[in-house]
Structure formats: structure tokens, C-alpha cells
Enzyme design. Structure first.
Site, PDB file in Angstrom:
ATOM      1  N   TYR A   1       0.836  -1.204   0.000  1.00 27.32           N
ATOM      2  CA  TYR A   1       0.000   0.000   0.000  1.00 27.32           C
ATOM      3  C   TYR A   1       0.874   1.260   0.000  1.00 27.32           C
ATOM      4  O   TYR A   1       0.748   2.116  -0.877  1.00 27.32           O
ATOM      5  CB  TYR A   1      -0.903  -0.014   1.234  1.00 27.32           C
ATOM      6  CG  TYR A   1      -1.858   1.153   1.321  1.00 27.32           C
ATOM      7  CD1 TYR A   1      -2.943   1.255   0.449  1.00 27.32           C
ATOM      8  CD2 TYR A   1      -1.693   2.151   2.282  1.00 27.32           C
ATOM      9  CE1 TYR A   1      -3.835   2.323   0.537  1.00 27.32           C
ATOM     10  CE2 TYR A   1      -2.582   3.214   2.374  1.00 27.32           C
ATOM     11  CZ  TYR A   1      -3.655   3.291   1.508  1.00 27.32           C
ATOM     12  OH  TYR A   1      -4.528   4.347   1.588  1.00 27.32           O
ATOM     13  N   SER A  36     -14.176   3.078  13.244  1.00 29.65           N
ATOM     14  CA  SER A  36     -15.323   2.168  13.086  1.00 29.65           C
ATOM     15  C   SER A  36     -15.180   0.975  14.036  1.00 29.65           C
ATOM     16  O   SER A  36     -16.158   0.533  14.647  1.00 29.65           O
ATOM     17  CB  SER A  36     -15.462   1.716  11.638  1.00 29.65           C
ATOM     18  OG  SER A  36     -14.214   1.397  11.102  1.00 29.65           O
ATOM     19  N   ASN A  37     -13.960   0.469  14.184  1.00 29.04           N
ATOM     20  CA  ASN A  37     -13.706  -0.637  15.118  1.00 29.04           C
ATOM     21  C   ASN A  37     -14.205  -0.326  16.519  1.00 29.04           C
ATOM     22  O   ASN A  37     -14.980  -1.071  17.102  1.00 29.04           O
ATOM     23  CB  ASN A  37     -12.191  -0.826  15.230  1.00 29.04           C
ATOM     24  CG  ASN A  37     -11.758  -2.192  14.788  1.00 29.04           C
ATOM     25  OD1 ASN A  37     -12.469  -2.864  14.058  1.00 29.04           O
ATOM     26  ND2 ASN A  37     -10.578  -2.601  15.225  1.00 29.04           N
ATOM     27  N   ASP A  77       3.672  -0.076  12.395  1.00 30.41           N
ATOM     28  CA  ASP A  77       2.604   0.845  12.775  1.00 30.41           C
ATOM     29  C   ASP A  77       3.248   2.177  13.180  1.00 30.41           C
ATOM     30  O   ASP A  77       4.057   2.213  14.106  1.00 30.41           O
ATOM     31  CB  ASP A  77       1.832   0.257  13.964  1.00 30.41           C
ATOM     32  CG  ASP A  77       0.503   0.944  14.174  1.00 30.41           C
ATOM     33  OD1 ASP A  77      -0.258   1.054  13.195  1.00 30.41           O
ATOM     34  OD2 ASP A  77       0.221   1.375  15.303  1.00 30.41           O
TER      35      ASP A  77
HETATM   36  N1  LIG Z   1     -10.056   6.475   4.413  1.00 28.65           N
HETATM   37  C1  LIG Z   1      -8.893   6.996   4.704  1.00 28.65           C
HETATM   38  O1  LIG Z   1      -8.648   7.331   5.863  1.00 28.65           O
HETATM   39  C2  LIG Z   1      -7.857   7.227   3.628  1.00 28.65           C
HETATM   40  C3  LIG Z   1      -6.636   7.788   4.001  1.00 28.65           C
HETATM   41  C4  LIG Z   1      -5.682   7.999   3.022  1.00 28.65           C
HETATM   42  C5  LIG Z   1      -5.938   7.700   1.705  1.00 28.65           C
HETATM   43  N2  LIG Z   1      -7.127   7.155   1.360  1.00 28.65           N
HETATM   44  C6  LIG Z   1      -7.330   6.815  -0.062  1.00 28.65           C
HETATM   45  O2  LIG Z   1      -8.623   7.173  -0.482  1.00 28.65           O
HETATM   46  C7  LIG Z   1      -9.109   6.215  -1.417  1.00 28.65           C
HETATM   47  C8  LIG Z   1     -10.470   5.705  -0.961  1.00 28.65           C
HETATM   48  O3  LIG Z   1     -10.346   5.110   0.302  1.00 28.65           O
HETATM   49  P1  LIG Z   1     -11.591   4.569   1.134  1.00 28.65           P
HETATM   50  O4  LIG Z   1     -11.295   4.778   2.560  1.00 28.65           O
HETATM   51  O5  LIG Z   1     -12.847   5.095   0.556  1.00 28.65           O
HETATM   52  O6  LIG Z   1     -11.451   2.991   0.863  1.00 28.65           O
HETATM   53  P2  LIG Z   1     -12.518   1.942   0.332  1.00 28.65           P
HETATM   54  O7  LIG Z   1     -11.859   0.618   0.407  1.00 28.65           O
HETATM   55  O8  LIG Z   1     -13.821   2.123   1.029  1.00 28.65           O
HETATM   56  O9  LIG Z   1     -12.712   2.395  -1.181  1.00 28.65           O
HETATM   57  C9  LIG Z   1     -11.905   1.961  -2.226  1.00 28.65           C
HETATM   58  C10 LIG Z   1     -12.809   1.661  -3.404  1.00 28.65           C
HETATM   59  O10 LIG Z   1     -12.004   1.253  -4.512  1.00 28.65           O
HETATM   60  C11 LIG Z   1     -12.559   0.071  -5.082  1.00 28.65           C
HETATM   61  N3  LIG Z   1     -11.474  -0.686  -5.696  1.00 28.65           N
HETATM   62  C12 LIG Z   1     -10.429  -1.301  -5.080  1.00 28.65           C
HETATM   63  N4  LIG Z   1      -9.642  -1.892  -5.986  1.00 28.65           N
HETATM   64  C13 LIG Z   1     -10.176  -1.625  -7.201  1.00 28.65           C
HETATM   65  C14 LIG Z   1      -9.823  -1.974  -8.527  1.00 28.65           C
HETATM   66  N5  LIG Z   1      -8.740  -2.706  -8.795  1.00 28.65           N
HETATM   67  N6  LIG Z   1     -10.614  -1.529  -9.546  1.00 28.65           N
HETATM   68  C15 LIG Z   1     -11.725  -0.790  -9.301  1.00 28.65           C
HETATM   69  N7  LIG Z   1     -12.105  -0.440  -8.053  1.00 28.65           N
HETATM   70  C16 LIG Z   1     -11.346  -0.862  -7.028  1.00 28.65           C
HETATM   71  C17 LIG Z   1     -13.207  -0.654  -3.919  1.00 28.65           C
HETATM   72  O11 LIG Z   1     -14.179  -1.586  -4.310  1.00 28.65           O
HETATM   73  C18 LIG Z   1     -13.787   0.523  -3.142  1.00 28.65           C
HETATM   74  O12 LIG Z   1     -15.061   0.862  -3.608  1.00 28.65           O
HETATM   75  C19 LIG Z   1      -8.063   5.117  -1.508  1.00 28.65           C
HETATM   76  O13 LIG Z   1      -7.277   5.332  -2.660  1.00 28.65           O
HETATM   77  C20 LIG Z   1      -7.221   5.308  -0.275  1.00 28.65           C
HETATM   78  O14 LIG Z   1      -5.900   4.900  -0.468  1.00 28.65           O
HETATM   79  C21 LIG Z   1      -8.099   6.906   2.293  1.00 28.65           C
END
Ligand SMILES: NC(=O)c1ccc[n+]([C@@H]2O[C@H](COP(=O)([O-])OP(=O)(O)OC[C@H]3O[C@@H](n4cnc5c(N)ncnc54)[C@H](O)[C@@H]3O)[C@@H](O)[C@H]2O)c1
Length: 314
Positions: free
Chosen positions: A146, A190-191, A274
């Protein structure tokens, strides 16, 4: 006037679903691309049927083509449980997926916003984290798929910018929470909430002194739209997060208080790599996007506790 067409990869995920809803509200035509690995139709059920919303099931590790004006590239599993489930696929999504989205941007002239992450800073050497920090990341650990995948995604964006003049915009998202998070993907907010609502013990990994900053999803979405609206040539990266810093123990105690739960706190060993501290320096976002978070943890937790209460009743 022609409606602007926006592609949101990962649009059925936690953040993506909020982004799609907001973009529709702003009057865009939204194309949501998702393979439903961690996302769900449930997250976007209110959007299905809207004449300006199109849902396409597709895996972005394979090429895709659509004539669009803007791309938000969010597709990638984001919680450790999910991204370690098939770490090679995660890396391919972060790299090949980003490559395919960038190719659309290159061929259509669309702007592309890349959802990068605070994980690019790894276990940070300075605090709070500034955009110019290069990161302290383990390239061979079990989180590397990641962290390094996302770092490589940033590199690809910048190379498409330098080589093909693609208008890329990189944001580094810090820990974000809100409705539509998965109930059981191991993310701490969420946990804790689900454990507290079910009267189960809240699990802290390590001694609970490690800190994180938590941003409510609506603040992030506002930051994303403002970043996309910046002038051509402004690539970022820009940190988008809430600088309020809390230890895991403080968060656990806050959740127990707010849910009026009788749950106890238990301790388990810290997972590999971590980070000990995480807090964004948002000076650049304030100056360039005139953005700062509006919803503090106390308020945001109320919304999410409410959400999970309803979810668990259903
Ligand atoms: N939530 C956070 O705190 C956070 C922090 C930093 C970065 N991000 C980034 O934000 C983005 C969204 O995160 P999130 O928390 O909504 O996660 P999430 O897992 O809920 O959403 C990711 C989405 O991408 C889709 N996906 C995964 N692999 C795929 C693929 N190969 N092709 C098509 N779709 C695919 C999944 O089905 C899902 O709907 C991610 O790129 C993540 O790295 C999130």
C-alpha cells in the site's frame, strides 16, 4: 451548456460514495467506476437512478476508456486488512490502475486528482508531517504494497505531468472517518464504535500512546473539490487532514463515553510498521485552497455513532 463529466474510480467505496453524492449535488455528470472489492452498491443506492449518475463495474488494473473532463482516482483498498488480503493486487491497483487513469487524462486532456495518503510518510521523522518530507517507509514489509504502491502512484502522476503535461493534482489524505465505512475492516474509528455499541471490549494495539489525527469525511470532500479547482500546473502534493491529535487511548475513552457503553479496553501487540505519530501540517492547504477542517472529533463521532447504531439495528 454541456454538463462536466467526472470519472470517480473507487466511487462505491467509503470516500468515493460521499464524493459522488457531492459531485451530483454540484451539477456534474458522474461516472462511478468500481470492482466492488471493498465498495458496495449499498453505499451508492441513493444515487442509482439519478439521470446524471452512471455506474460501471470495472477493475482498473485493466485499461478503460471514457471521454471525461475530470478524474478522481480513488480506487484502492485502504484498510490494512483489505490491502493485505491480496497485496500483489493492491500494488497493481495502485500502480497499473493509476497508469490507466492517467492515460485517460493524457488522451482526453482531463484533470486528474490522485488520492494519495499520509502513509507515504511512513513512520515519520518529523512532526507534524509537511509535504516536503520524503517519508520513512519500509519497502519490504507487509504494509509496503500500500505505502510503496501509493508512493509509486505519486511518481507516475508527476512523470505524466512532466512528460505529457497532464494536469495532475495530488492530495495526501490523512485518517478519515464517516458514514459508509465498513463495519469490520479494522480501521480504528469504526472498530471502536462497533465494539462499544455491541458491548464488546475495545482493542488497543500497543500501549495506546500512539497518536493519529481524524478527519470527518465531509471536510475531506470539500478539500478534494477545492484541489481539483486549482489552476493548471498546481500539482501539489497537498496534505488534507485534521491536525487535532489524539492517542488511541483518548479515542477509545471518548467512544466509550459517547456511546455510554460498558465496554472495557484491552491491549494487544502492535502490528508491524505501525507509525507512532501522525498529524498533518495543513499550512499549504490553508494558503492554497483556503481550506481547513470544520468538524472536530467530538462532533464527527456523534454522526458516525448515529450511523452505526442504525446499521446495527438493521
Ligand atoms: N479512508 C482513509 O482514511 C484514507 C486515508 C488515506 C488515503 N485514502 C485513499 O482514499 C481512497 C479511498 O479510500 P476509502 O477509505 O474510501 O477505501 P474503500 O476501500 O472504502 O474504497 C476503495 C474503493 O475502490 C474500489 N477498488 C479497489 N480496488 C479496485 C480496482 N482494482 N478496480 C476498481 N475499483 C477498485 C473498492 O471496491 C472501493 O469501492 C483510496 O485510494 C485510499 O488509499 C483513504
Amino acid at each position: 451548456m454541456r454538463i462536466k463529466r467526472v470519472l470517480v474510480s473507487g466511487g462505491a467505496g467509503f470516500i468515493g460514495s460521499h464524493l459522488c453524492a457531492r459531485l451530483l449535488k454540484e451539477g456534474y455528470y458522474v461516472i462511478c467506476l468500481d470492482n466492488f472489492f471493498t465498495g458496495s452498491r449499498e453505499n451508492i443506492k441513493k444515487l442509482i437512478g439519478n439521470k446524471n449518475f452512471e455506474l460501471i463495474e470495472h477493475d482498473i488494473i485493466y485499461p478503460f476508456w471514457k471521454d471525461v473532463d475530470e478524474i478522481y482516482n480513488l480506487a484502492c483498498p485502504a484498510s490494512p486488512i483489505h490491502y493485505q488480503y491480496d497485496s500483489i493486487k493492491t500494488m497493481m491497483t495502485a500502480i497499473l490502475g493509476t497508469f490507466h487513469m492517467l492515460n485517460i487524462a493524457k488522451n482526453t486532456g482531463a484533470k486528474m486528482l490522485q488520492a494519495s495518503t499520509s502513509e507515504v510518510y511512513g513512520d515519520p521523522l518529523s512532526h507534524p508531517q509537511k509535504e516536503e518530507d520524503w517519508g520513512n517507509v519500509n519497502p519490504i514489509g507487509c504494509r509496503s504494497c500500500y505505502d510503496e504502491g501509493k508512493r509509486c502512484g505519486e511518481t507516475l502522476c508527476m512523470d505524466f505531468n512532466r512528460q505529457y503535461n497532464v494536469d495532475v493534482k495530488i492530495i495526501r489524505i490523512f485518517n478519515t472517518y464517516g458514514p459508509n465505512m465498513c463495519e469490520n475492516d479494522g480501521r480504528v474509528v469504526s472498530n471502536f464504535i462497533v465494539q462499544a455499541l455491541k458491548g464488546k471490549d475495545l482493542t488497543i494495539y500497543g500501549d495506546g500512546s500512539q497518536t493519529r489525527s481524524f478527519q470527518y469525511v465531509d471536510d475531506l470532500i470539500e478539500g478534494m473539490l477545492r484541489m481539483m479547482a486549482t489552476e493548471r500546473g498546481f500539482t501539489g502534493p497537498v496534505n488534507i487532514g485534521n491536525p487535532g491529535e489524539f492517542s488511541m487511548l483518548e479515542l477509545a475513552e471518548m467512544v466509550i463515553r459517547k456511546t455510554k457503553s460498558s465496554s472495557k479496553i484491552i491491549y494487544k501487540p502492535l502490528p508491524q510498521d505501525d507509525p507512532k505519530q501522525r498529524k498533518p501540517d495543513i499550512t499549504l492547504a490553508k494558503a492554497k485552497l483556503e481550506w481547513e477542517p470544520k468538524i472536530d472529533l467530538e462532533e464527527g463521532l456523534d454522526y458516525v455513532i448515529d450511523y452505526f447504531r442504525k446499521e446495527l439495528q438493521n
